[in-house]
Write a protein that holds these residues in place. Structure first.
Motif, PDB file in Angstrom:
ATOM      1  N   GLU A  27      45.361  21.143  42.785  1.00 22.56           N
ATOM      2  CA  GLU A  27      44.095  20.942  43.005  1.00 22.56           C
ATOM      3  C   GLU A  27      43.251  21.819  41.964  1.00 22.56           C
ATOM      4  O   GLU A  27      43.332  22.952  41.890  1.00 22.56           O
ATOM      5  N   PRO A  28      42.808  21.061  40.957  1.00 21.44           N
ATOM      6  CA  PRO A  28      42.211  21.627  39.762  1.00 21.44           C
ATOM      7  C   PRO A  28      41.330  22.680  39.351  1.00 21.44           C
ATOM      8  O   PRO A  28      41.154  23.665  38.733  1.00 21.44           O
ATOM      9  N   TRP A  29      40.266  22.629  40.522  1.00 22.48           N
ATOM     10  CA  TRP A  29      39.256  23.219  40.319  1.00 22.48           C
ATOM     11  C   TRP A  29      39.284  24.689  41.239  1.00 22.48           C
ATOM     12  O   TRP A  29      39.973  24.593  41.927  1.00 22.48           O
ATOM     13  N   GLY A  30      38.754  25.658  40.343  1.00 23.93           N
ATOM     14  CA  GLY A  30      39.162  26.937  41.199  1.00 23.93           C
ATOM     15  C   GLY A  30      38.280  27.877  40.561  1.00 23.93           C
ATOM     16  O   GLY A  30      37.610  27.901  39.656  1.00 23.93           O
ATOM     17  N   VAL A  31      38.119  29.309  40.983  1.00 22.20           N
ATOM     18  CA  VAL A  31      37.682  30.525  40.463  1.00 22.20           C
ATOM     19  C   VAL A  31      38.274  30.883  39.591  1.00 22.20           C
ATOM     20  O   VAL A  31      39.753  30.797  39.229  1.00 22.20           O
ATOM     21  N   PRO A  32      37.647  31.682  38.438  1.00 26.18           N
ATOM     22  CA  PRO A  32      38.513  32.272  37.292  1.00 26.18           C
ATOM     23  C   PRO A  32      39.474  33.292  37.724  1.00 26.18           C
ATOM     24  O   PRO A  32      39.192  33.826  38.561  1.00 26.18           O
ATOM     25  N   SER A  33      40.748  33.140  37.063  1.00 31.97           N
ATOM     26  CA  SER A  33      41.870  34.035  37.631  1.00 31.97           C
ATOM     27  C   SER A  33      42.782  34.073  36.506  1.00 31.97           C
ATOM     28  O   SER A  33      42.920  33.330  35.484  1.00 31.97           O
ATOM     29  N   GLY A  34      43.670  35.008  36.679  1.00 34.17           N
ATOM     30  CA  GLY A  34      44.823  35.376  35.810  1.00 34.17           C
ATOM     31  C   GLY A  34      45.576  36.737  36.175  1.00 34.17           C
ATOM     32  O   GLY A  34      45.141  37.205  37.426  1.00 34.17           O
ATOM     33  N   TRP A  35      46.559  36.761  35.565  1.00 31.43           N
ATOM     34  CA  TRP A  35      47.614  37.919  35.741  1.00 31.43           C
ATOM     35  C   TRP A  35      47.147  39.400  34.997  1.00 31.43           C
ATOM     36  O   TRP A  35      46.885  39.129  33.820  1.00 31.43           O
ATOM     37  N   LEU A  36      47.106  40.382  35.940  1.00 31.76           N
ATOM     38  CA  LEU A  36      46.795  41.540  35.233  1.00 31.76           C
ATOM     39  C   LEU A  36      47.993  42.012  34.058  1.00 31.76           C
ATOM     40  O   LEU A  36      49.021  41.562  34.614  1.00 31.76           O
ATOM     41  N   GLU A  37      47.644  42.796  33.379  1.00 30.19           N
ATOM     42  CA  GLU A  37      48.628  43.129  32.262  1.00 30.19           C
ATOM     43  C   GLU A  37      48.678  44.773  32.255  1.00 30.19           C
ATOM     44  O   GLU A  37      48.105  45.276  31.100  1.00 30.19           O
ATOM     45  N   TYR A  38      48.770  45.411  33.110  1.00 32.48           N
ATOM     46  CA  TYR A  38      48.704  46.969  33.155  1.00 32.48           C
ATOM     47  C   TYR A  38      47.228  47.411  32.566  1.00 32.48           C
ATOM     48  O   TYR A  38      47.252  48.279  31.732  1.00 32.48           O
ATOM     49  N   GLU A  39      46.411  46.965  33.378  1.00 32.74           N
ATOM     50  CA  GLU A  39      45.052  47.232  33.048  1.00 32.74           C
ATOM     51  C   GLU A  39      44.034  47.196  34.219  1.00 32.74           C
ATOM     52  O   GLU A  39      44.392  46.727  35.316  1.00 32.74           O
ATOM     53  N   ASP A  40      43.017  47.750  34.067  1.00 35.80           N
ATOM     54  CA  ASP A  40      42.042  47.741  35.084  1.00 35.80           C
ATOM     55  C   ASP A  40      41.501  46.299  35.624  1.00 35.80           C
ATOM     56  O   ASP A  40      41.360  45.393  34.723  1.00 35.80           O
ATOM     57  N   VAL A  88      50.307  40.948  39.887  1.00 38.07           N
ATOM     58  CA  VAL A  88      48.861  41.103  40.626  1.00 38.07           C
ATOM     59  C   VAL A  88      48.098  40.368  39.935  1.00 38.07           C
ATOM     60  O   VAL A  88      48.021  40.290  38.684  1.00 38.07           O
ATOM     61  N   ALA A  89      47.452  39.339  40.689  1.00 37.42           N
ATOM     62  CA  ALA A  89      46.530  38.505  40.257  1.00 37.42           C
ATOM     63  C   ALA A  89      44.928  39.071  40.372  1.00 37.42           C
ATOM     64  O   ALA A  89      44.683  39.717  41.337  1.00 37.42           O
ATOM     65  N   VAL A  90      44.228  38.449  39.533  1.00 36.54           N
ATOM     66  CA  VAL A  90      42.676  38.813  39.599  1.00 36.54           C
ATOM     67  C   VAL A  90      41.985  37.637  39.701  1.00 36.54           C
ATOM     68  O   VAL A  90      42.302  36.730  38.933  1.00 36.54           O
TER      69      VAL A  90
END
Length: 164
Positions: free
Chosen positions: A64-77, A41-43
């Motif tokens: 394509e280096p530019w993008g919105v902030p993002s990351g993988w969820l770690e069992y969290e809201d 699940v990515a946010v």
């Protein structure tokens, strides 16, 4: 029932056993955990400042280096997860308000949770993943931003109600 288990045991047999075997609830939960496929699940964040500019990050590892902030969820809201990811990668603090959209993405199999929020404070610090940041107006989006994210950002900024 679980898709991994479904490959080994026909569904009707698994359901029959599930209903009739005297297995404690905690064991049933463990069986379901191991029997089902899981994916990521990515946010992703559409973060704006007081000028209604969008926060974009320059990633060190993308074609394509530019993008919105993002990351993988770690069992969290998801809202707290995005706040954590942005702070860990940039030193910037944001307040994530709500989930805007959820979409399935195939490569890798994952759910993308798009959230909207506001920049609150902080001083940018480079990290192993992020080399630059910027706040951009709609007509000033940088080169190196994927067509998919560009379209999502344009749609968001054009339809955004000020001070929401």
């Amino acid at each position: 029932m679980g898709s991994r288990m479904g490959r080994l045991v026909p569904s009707r047999v698994a359901v029959y056993l599930w209903k009739r075997l005297p297995i404690p609830k905690r064991w049933r939960s463990k069986i379901m955990w191991y029997a089902n496929d899981r994916f990521l699940v990515a946010v992703l964040g559409l973060i704006v400042n007081e000028k209604n500019e969008i926060l974009l990050l320059k990633h060190t590892y993308r074609s394509e280096p530019w993008g919105v902030p993002s990351g993988w969820l770690e069992y969290e809201d998801p809202l707290k997860g995005l706040e954590r990811e942005i702070y860990e990668e940039t030193g910037l603090s944001v307040s994530v308000k709500n989930v805007l959209n959820v979409k399935y993405a195939p490569n890798p199999h994952r759910m993308d949770v798009y959230c909207v929020g506001e920049f609150t404070s902080g001083e940018f610090k480079k990290s192993a993943e992020i080399s630059q940041y910027g706040f951009f107006h709609l007509e000033n989006l940088p080169e190196g931003l994927s067509r998919y994210q560009r379209g999502f950002i344009v749609d968001f900024l054009e339809n955004r109600i000020p001070n929401r």
